[in-house]
Design an enzyme around this catalytic site. Structure first.
Site, short mmCIF file in Angstrom:
data_model
loop_
_atom_site.label_atom_id
_atom_site.label_comp_id
_atom_site.label_asym_id
_atom_site.label_seq_id
_atom_site.Cartn_x
_atom_site.Cartn_y
_atom_site.Cartn_z
N LYS A 1 -23.01 -39.95 9.55
CA LYS A 1 -21.64 -39.43 9.52
C LYS A 1 -20.68 -40.50 9.03
CE LYS A 1 -22.72 -36.22 13.11
NZ LYS A 1 -22.72 -35.94 14.52
N HIS B 1 -20.40 -34.23 26.53
CA HIS B 1 -21.36 -35.33 26.66
C HIS B 1 -21.40 -35.84 28.10
CE1 HIS B 1 -20.25 -36.09 22.21
NE2 HIS B 1 -21.51 -35.70 22.20
N ARG C 1 -26.18 -26.67 22.74
CA ARG C 1 -25.05 -25.78 23.01
C ARG C 1 -25.35 -24.33 22.66
NH1 ARG C 1 -21.48 -29.18 19.15
NH2 ARG C 1 -23.55 -29.14 18.21
N SER D 1 -17.58 -33.01 18.46
CA SER D 1 -16.62 -34.09 18.18
C SER D 1 -15.80 -33.77 16.93
CB SER D 1 -17.38 -35.41 18.02
OG SER D 1 -18.06 -35.73 19.21
N1 COA Z 1 -21.04 -31.25 24.37
C1 COA Z 1 -20.20 -31.30 23.35
N2 COA Z 1 -20.56 -31.67 22.10
C2 COA Z 1 -21.83 -32.02 21.91
C3 COA Z 1 -22.78 -32.00 22.95
C4 COA Z 1 -22.34 -31.60 24.22
N3 COA Z 1 -23.16 -31.54 25.25
N4 COA Z 1 -23.96 -32.39 22.45
C5 COA Z 1 -23.77 -32.64 21.14
N5 COA Z 1 -22.48 -32.42 20.83
C6 COA Z 1 -21.88 -32.52 19.51
C7 COA Z 1 -21.59 -33.92 19.10
O1 COA Z 1 -20.28 -34.30 19.48
C8 COA Z 1 -21.74 -33.87 17.61
O2 COA Z 1 -20.55 -33.41 17.02
P1 COA Z 1 -20.21 -33.78 15.51
O3 COA Z 1 -21.35 -33.34 14.66
O4 COA Z 1 -19.00 -33.02 15.26
O5 COA Z 1 -20.01 -35.28 15.49
C9 COA Z 1 -22.76 -32.76 17.37
O6 COA Z 1 -22.81 -32.04 18.57
C10 COA Z 1 -24.10 -33.27 17.05
O7 COA Z 1 -24.43 -34.19 18.02
P2 COA Z 1 -25.82 -34.81 18.09
O8 COA Z 1 -26.86 -33.79 17.89
O9 COA Z 1 -25.89 -35.62 19.33
O10 COA Z 1 -25.92 -35.66 16.80
P3 COA Z 1 -25.43 -37.03 16.51
O11 COA Z 1 -25.16 -37.08 15.07
O12 COA Z 1 -24.30 -37.39 17.39
O13 COA Z 1 -26.73 -37.94 16.84
C11 COA Z 1 -28.98 -38.78 16.53
C12 COA Z 1 -27.98 -37.68 16.21
C13 COA Z 1 -28.33 -40.14 16.47
C14 COA Z 1 -29.51 -38.60 17.92
C15 COA Z 1 -30.15 -38.64 15.53
O14 COA Z 1 -29.62 -38.56 14.24
C16 COA Z 1 -31.10 -39.81 15.59
O15 COA Z 1 -31.95 -39.85 16.44
N6 COA Z 1 -30.94 -40.77 14.65
C17 COA Z 1 -31.79 -41.97 14.59
C18 COA Z 1 -32.75 -41.90 13.41
C19 COA Z 1 -33.99 -41.13 13.77
O16 COA Z 1 -34.71 -41.46 14.70
N7 COA Z 1 -34.24 -40.07 12.98
C20 COA Z 1 -35.41 -39.25 13.14
C21 COA Z 1 -35.17 -38.14 14.12
S1 COA Z 1 -36.62 -37.16 14.30
#
Ligand code: COA
Length: 165
Positions: free
Chosen positions: A42, A18, A95, A132
């Site tokens: 989550k 991140h 990724r 994560s």
């Molecule tokens: N390096 C390492 N890990 C990374 C990374 C990076 N560059 N980018 C993402 N990850 C990992 C995260 O740690 C996370 O791991 P986990 O699933 O084990 O916790 C995983 O990849 C997924 O991350 P991410 O895609 O960022 O998802 P998130 O659950 O953390 O966040 C939101 C998702 C919050 C952005 C999305 O659900 C959202 O926008 N929610 C709001 C509601 C909404 O608007 N919904 C409609 C969407 S169209």
């Protein structure tokens, strides 16, 4: 006009992956809001929302950039939050092809709903297998995760994992 971007996620915990995305995106925008989703689907978070916001603020200070960085939480739809912050873009790290396919859906939906564009940055190869959840699982069984978690939060992260086990 200031170019403001939102970098959303759960950040439980924030990883070096991140941080690397924030560092790289900071060369593109005037301001980046690191947005922690309050209503993430989550369950069983390791850190509270406030703890994550504090960690993100603290880690933002060590990023060398002229871009303003700040951490905020948000509820509900990401694009609604983005509009309240006058953001012109969403930043996401991808990724692998699986992430890219997932992002494609969200990008189209978010643009359909708001017109806001998403900028995708590919994670550096050495961090492309990190998530994560994976880091939490490896740490739970005693594996070395020091390459993936910022050193400032590693001790509290390991304590929290030990308490939860
Ligand atoms: N390096 C390492 N890990 C990374 C990374 C990076 N560059 N980018 C993402 N990850 C990992 C995260 O740690 C996370 O791991 P986990 O699933 O084990 O916790 C995983 O990849 C997924 O991350 P991410 O895609 O960022 O998802 P998130 O659950 O953390 O966040 C939101 C998702 C919050 C952005 C999305 O659900 C959202 O926008 N929610 C709001 C509601 C909404 O608007 N919904 C409609 C969407 S169209």
């Amino acid at each position: 006009m200031k170019k403001i971007a939102i970098y959303p996620g759960s950040f439980d915990p924030i990883t070096n992956g991140h941080l690397s995305i924030i560092q790289r995106a900071s060369g593109i925008f005037d301001e980046i809001i690191i947005a922690v989703a309050r209503n993430s689907q989550k369950k069983g978070a390791l850190f509270t929302l406030d703890e994550r916001l504090e960690q993100l603020d603290m880690l933002s200070e060590k990023i060398k950039t002229n871009t303003a960085l700040r951490a905020m939480s948000f509820d509900g739809l990401l694009i609604d939050f983005a509009k309240t912050q006058n953001a012109c873009a969403i930043v996401r790290g991808v990724r692998n092809a699986h992430d890219a396919a997932y992002e494609q859906q969200m990008i189209h939906m978010n643009r359909h709903l708001s017109g806001i564009e998403t900028v995708l940055l590919f994670t550096t190869p050495e961090l492309s297998f990190v998530s994560s959840s994976l880091v939490k699982e490896v740490a739970k069984y005693g594996g070395d995760v020091s390459a993936f978690i910022p050193e400032e939060i590693l001790p509290v992260f390991l304590d929290r994992i030990a308490e939860a086990s």
